[in-house]
Motif scaffolding. Structure first.
Motif, PDB file in Angstrom:
ATOM      1  N   UNK A 185       0.833  -1.205   0.000  1.00 16.53           N
ATOM      2  CA  UNK A 185       0.000   0.000   0.000  1.00 16.53           C
ATOM      3  C   UNK A 185       0.873   1.263   0.000  1.00 16.53           C
ATOM      4  N   UNK A 186       2.003   1.184  -0.695  1.00 11.77           N
ATOM      5  CA  UNK A 186       2.937   2.298  -0.771  1.00 11.77           C
ATOM      6  C   UNK A 186       2.410   3.353  -1.742  1.00 11.77           C
ATOM      7  N   UNK A 187       2.336   4.580  -1.278  1.00 11.12           N
ATOM      8  CA  UNK A 187       1.920   5.683  -2.141  1.00 11.12           C
ATOM      9  C   UNK A 187       3.101   6.107  -3.002  1.00 11.12           C
ATOM     10  N   UNK A 188       2.849   6.301  -4.304  1.00  7.19           N
ATOM     11  CA  UNK A 188       3.926   6.591  -5.254  1.00  7.19           C
ATOM     12  C   UNK A 188       3.615   7.849  -6.046  1.00  7.19           C
ATOM     13  N   UNK A 189       4.620   8.697  -6.202  1.00  4.76           N
ATOM     14  CA  UNK A 189       4.572   9.827  -7.144  1.00  4.76           C
ATOM     15  C   UNK A 189       5.659   9.596  -8.172  1.00  4.76           C
ATOM     16  N   UNK A 190       5.257   9.522  -9.432  1.00  2.00           N
ATOM     17  CA  UNK A 190       6.167   9.213 -10.535  1.00  2.00           C
ATOM     18  C   UNK A 190       6.169  10.376 -11.519  1.00  2.00           C
ATOM     19  N   UNK A 191       7.281  11.106 -11.589  1.00  2.00           N
ATOM     20  CA  UNK A 191       7.426  12.216 -12.534  1.00  2.00           C
ATOM     21  C   UNK A 191       8.011  11.661 -13.824  1.00  2.00           C
ATOM     22  N   UNK A 192       7.352  11.934 -14.946  1.00  2.00           N
ATOM     23  CA  UNK A 192       7.816  11.344 -16.200  1.00  2.00           C
ATOM     24  C   UNK A 192       7.350  12.144 -17.402  1.00  2.00           C
ATOM     25  N   UNK A 193       8.073  11.971 -18.513  1.00  2.00           N
ATOM     26  CA  UNK A 193       7.625  12.456 -19.823  1.00  2.00           C
ATOM     27  C   UNK A 193       7.060  11.317 -20.654  1.00  2.00           C
ATOM     28  N   UNK A 194       7.121  10.119 -20.139  1.00  2.00           N
ATOM     29  CA  UNK A 194       6.748   8.921 -20.897  1.00  2.00           C
ATOM     30  C   UNK A 194       5.281   8.586 -20.637  1.00  2.00           C
ATOM     31  N   UNK A 195       4.389   9.039 -21.515  1.00  2.00           N
ATOM     32  CA  UNK A 195       2.961   8.827 -21.312  1.00  2.00           C
ATOM     33  C   UNK A 195       2.558   7.353 -21.314  1.00  2.00           C
ATOM     34  N   UNK A 196       3.119   6.508 -22.200  1.00  2.00           N
ATOM     35  CA  UNK A 196       2.762   5.082 -22.135  1.00  2.00           C
ATOM     36  C   UNK A 196       3.099   4.455 -20.776  1.00  2.00           C
ATOM     37  N   UNK A 197       4.249   4.822 -20.204  1.00  2.00           N
ATOM     38  CA  UNK A 197       4.591   4.315 -18.880  1.00  2.00           C
ATOM     39  C   UNK A 197       3.592   4.803 -17.837  1.00  2.00           C
ATOM     40  N   UNK A 198       3.276   6.080 -17.903  1.00  2.00           N
ATOM     41  CA  UNK A 198       2.324   6.645 -16.944  1.00  2.00           C
ATOM     42  C   UNK A 198       0.989   5.917 -17.027  1.00  2.00           C
ATOM     43  N   UNK A 199       0.508   5.692 -18.244  1.00  2.00           N
ATOM     44  CA  UNK A 199      -0.805   5.056 -18.410  1.00  2.00           C
ATOM     45  C   UNK A 199      -0.796   3.598 -17.982  1.00  2.00           C
ATOM     46  N   UNK A 200       0.335   2.937 -18.111  1.00  2.00           N
ATOM     47  CA  UNK A 200       0.389   1.526 -17.744  1.00  2.00           C
ATOM     48  C   UNK A 200       0.436   1.323 -16.230  1.00  2.00           C
ATOM     49  N   UNK A 201       1.121   2.210 -15.514  1.00  2.00           N
ATOM     50  CA  UNK A 201       1.379   1.944 -14.103  1.00  2.00           C
ATOM     51  C   UNK A 201       0.574   2.809 -13.132  1.00  2.00           C
ATOM     52  N   UNK A 202       0.182   3.993 -13.532  1.00  2.00           N
ATOM     53  CA  UNK A 202      -0.423   4.935 -12.588  1.00  2.00           C
ATOM     54  C   UNK A 202      -1.926   4.704 -12.405  1.00  2.00           C
ATOM     55  N   UNK A 203      -2.420   5.183 -11.267  1.00  2.00           N
ATOM     56  CA  UNK A 203      -3.859   5.228 -11.017  1.00  2.00           C
ATOM     57  C   UNK A 203      -4.434   6.593 -11.391  1.00  2.00           C
ATOM     58  N   UNK A 204      -3.655   7.636 -11.121  1.00  2.00           N
ATOM     59  CA  UNK A 204      -4.105   9.011 -11.331  1.00  2.00           C
ATOM     60  C   UNK A 204      -3.001   9.809 -12.020  1.00  2.00           C
ATOM     61  N   UNK A 205      -3.369  10.960 -12.540  1.00  2.00           N
ATOM     62  CA  UNK A 205      -2.370  11.832 -13.162  1.00  2.00           C
ATOM     63  C   UNK A 205      -2.567  13.268 -12.714  1.00  2.00           C
ATOM     64  N   UNK A 206      -1.458  14.003 -12.693  1.00  2.00           N
ATOM     65  CA  UNK A 206      -1.455  15.445 -12.529  1.00  2.00           C
ATOM     66  C   UNK A 206      -0.701  16.004 -13.724  1.00  2.00           C
ATOM     67  N   UNK A 207      -1.415  16.707 -14.584  1.00  2.00           N
ATOM     68  CA  UNK A 207      -0.820  17.311 -15.771  1.00  2.00           C
ATOM     69  C   UNK A 207      -0.610  18.790 -15.498  1.00  2.00           C
ATOM     70  N   UNK A 208       0.647  19.196 -15.423  1.00  2.00           N
ATOM     71  CA  UNK A 208       0.984  20.597 -15.205  1.00  2.00           C
ATOM     72  C   UNK A 208       1.156  21.287 -16.548  1.00  2.00           C
ATOM     73  N   UNK A 209       0.464  22.369 -16.705  1.00  2.00           N
ATOM     74  CA  UNK A 209       0.592  23.197 -17.905  1.00  2.00           C
ATOM     75  C   UNK A 209       1.128  24.558 -17.499  1.00  2.00           C
ATOM     76  N   UNK A 210       1.565  25.329 -18.481  1.00  2.00           N
ATOM     77  CA  UNK A 210       2.100  26.657 -18.174  1.00  2.00           C
ATOM     78  C   UNK A 210       1.016  27.565 -17.608  1.00  2.00           C
ATOM     79  N   UNK A 211      -0.218  27.295 -17.990  1.00  2.00           N
ATOM     80  CA  UNK A 211      -1.341  28.031 -17.420  1.00  2.00           C
ATOM     81  C   UNK A 211      -2.395  27.018 -16.996  1.00  2.00           C
ATOM     82  N   UNK A 212      -2.352  26.666 -15.722  1.00  2.00           N
ATOM     83  CA  UNK A 212      -3.334  25.739 -15.201  1.00  2.00           C
ATOM     84  C   UNK A 212      -2.806  24.312 -15.087  1.00  2.00           C
ATOM     85  N   UNK A 213      -3.714  23.413 -14.763  1.00  2.00           N
ATOM     86  CA  UNK A 213      -3.344  22.015 -14.564  1.00  2.00           C
ATOM     87  C   UNK A 213      -4.594  21.159 -14.703  1.00  2.00           C
ATOM     88  N   UNK A 214      -4.379  19.842 -14.820  1.00  2.00           N
ATOM     89  CA  UNK A 214      -5.466  18.874 -14.816  1.00  2.00           C
ATOM     90  C   UNK A 214      -5.109  17.753 -13.847  1.00  2.00           C
TER      91      UNK A 214
END
Length: 238
Positions: A185-214
């Motif tokens: 039950x380890x909480x993980x934050x994974x910073x990456x530019x690799x979207x396929x990796x993010x989509x395969x392993x993550x539960x949630x995403x934080x998308x930072x943009x220059x103006x705003x975020x998702x």
């Protein structure tokens, strides 16, 4: 499993003298979740991590940990460390540094057991006596991971930790991390530019943009999340 928050980012803003990195950033990270932080270069990924690690102070807003910051152990795995072939410590001794800062055998029995567990969990037992400077890139990253988990953290932060690895090693490293995430039950934050990796392993995403975020479930991560970087956006590291 009932989830509870590990941390909450509330109206966070970080400003530097010449520019504002982000403002009014809000999200809550639940315990046991795997969060990927993505975004174009300069959008604030590194700044956010440094703020979480208390290396930077917010200009406004706050980061709250539950039940409190001193009760949360954080493990950190960087993209790389500047270790050359002459680096003398063995992998085992390197992993042990997170416990007491001194070499074996001066660790306690409990600490030696913790080192053994971290090395075994990251598949480093066979090369534990090898000088870290002589290890391959993938072996070094697994050693960094072992060092990060040796104190059994509540939160593990991977800061572009797969960026310098080939595809096989990327998946090998993240398979290990996902196993810790699921079984402990380890909480993980994974910073990456690799979207396929993010989509395969993550539960949630934080998308930072220059103006705003998702922020949301990983299934909703936009396919064009990094389109500005791919078209030659600003490469400022923020």
């Amino acid at each position: 499993m009932t989830q509870s928050p590990l941390l909450a980012v509330e109206h966070l803003a970080v400003n530097f003298p010449d520019h504002q990195v982000f403002q009014d950033l809000n999200f809550t990270l639940q315990r046991g979740r795997f969060l990927s932080i993505v975004g174009e270069n300069g959008a604030g990924k590194t700044t956010l991590i440094r703020t979480l690690l208390q290396q930077l102070k917010p200009s406004s807003g706050a980061i709250r940990f539950f039940p409190e910051r001193k009760a949360i152990r954080i493990g950190y795995v960087p993209q790389f460390r500047n270790l050359d072939e002459e680096y003398p410590l063995s992998i085992r001794d390197f992993v042990s540094l997170n416990l007491s800062g001194i070499h074996l055998p001066w660790l306690s029995r409990k600490e030696r057991q913790a080192v053994d567990t971290a090395i075994r969990s990251t598949n480093l037992t066979a090369i534990a006596k090898r000088p870290l400077g002589m290890a391959s890139g993938g072996e070094k990253q697994r050693a960094y991971l072992a060092q990060a988990i040796v104190e059994q953290p509540n939160l593990l932060i991977l800061d572009e930790s797969t960026a310098s690895l080939d595809n096989m090693m990327k998946y090998e490293l993240l398979d290990l991390v996902k196993e810790f995430n699921r079984k402990q039950n380890l909480t993980v934050i994974f910073v990456t530019h690799d979207l396929p990796l993010a989509k395969q392993y993550a539960d949630d995403y934080l998308l930072l943009r220059r103006k705003g975020y998702e922020y949301g479930p990983i299934a909703e991560l936009p396919e064009d999340a990094l389109i500005s970087t791919e078209r030659g956006g600003d490469l400022t590291n923020a």
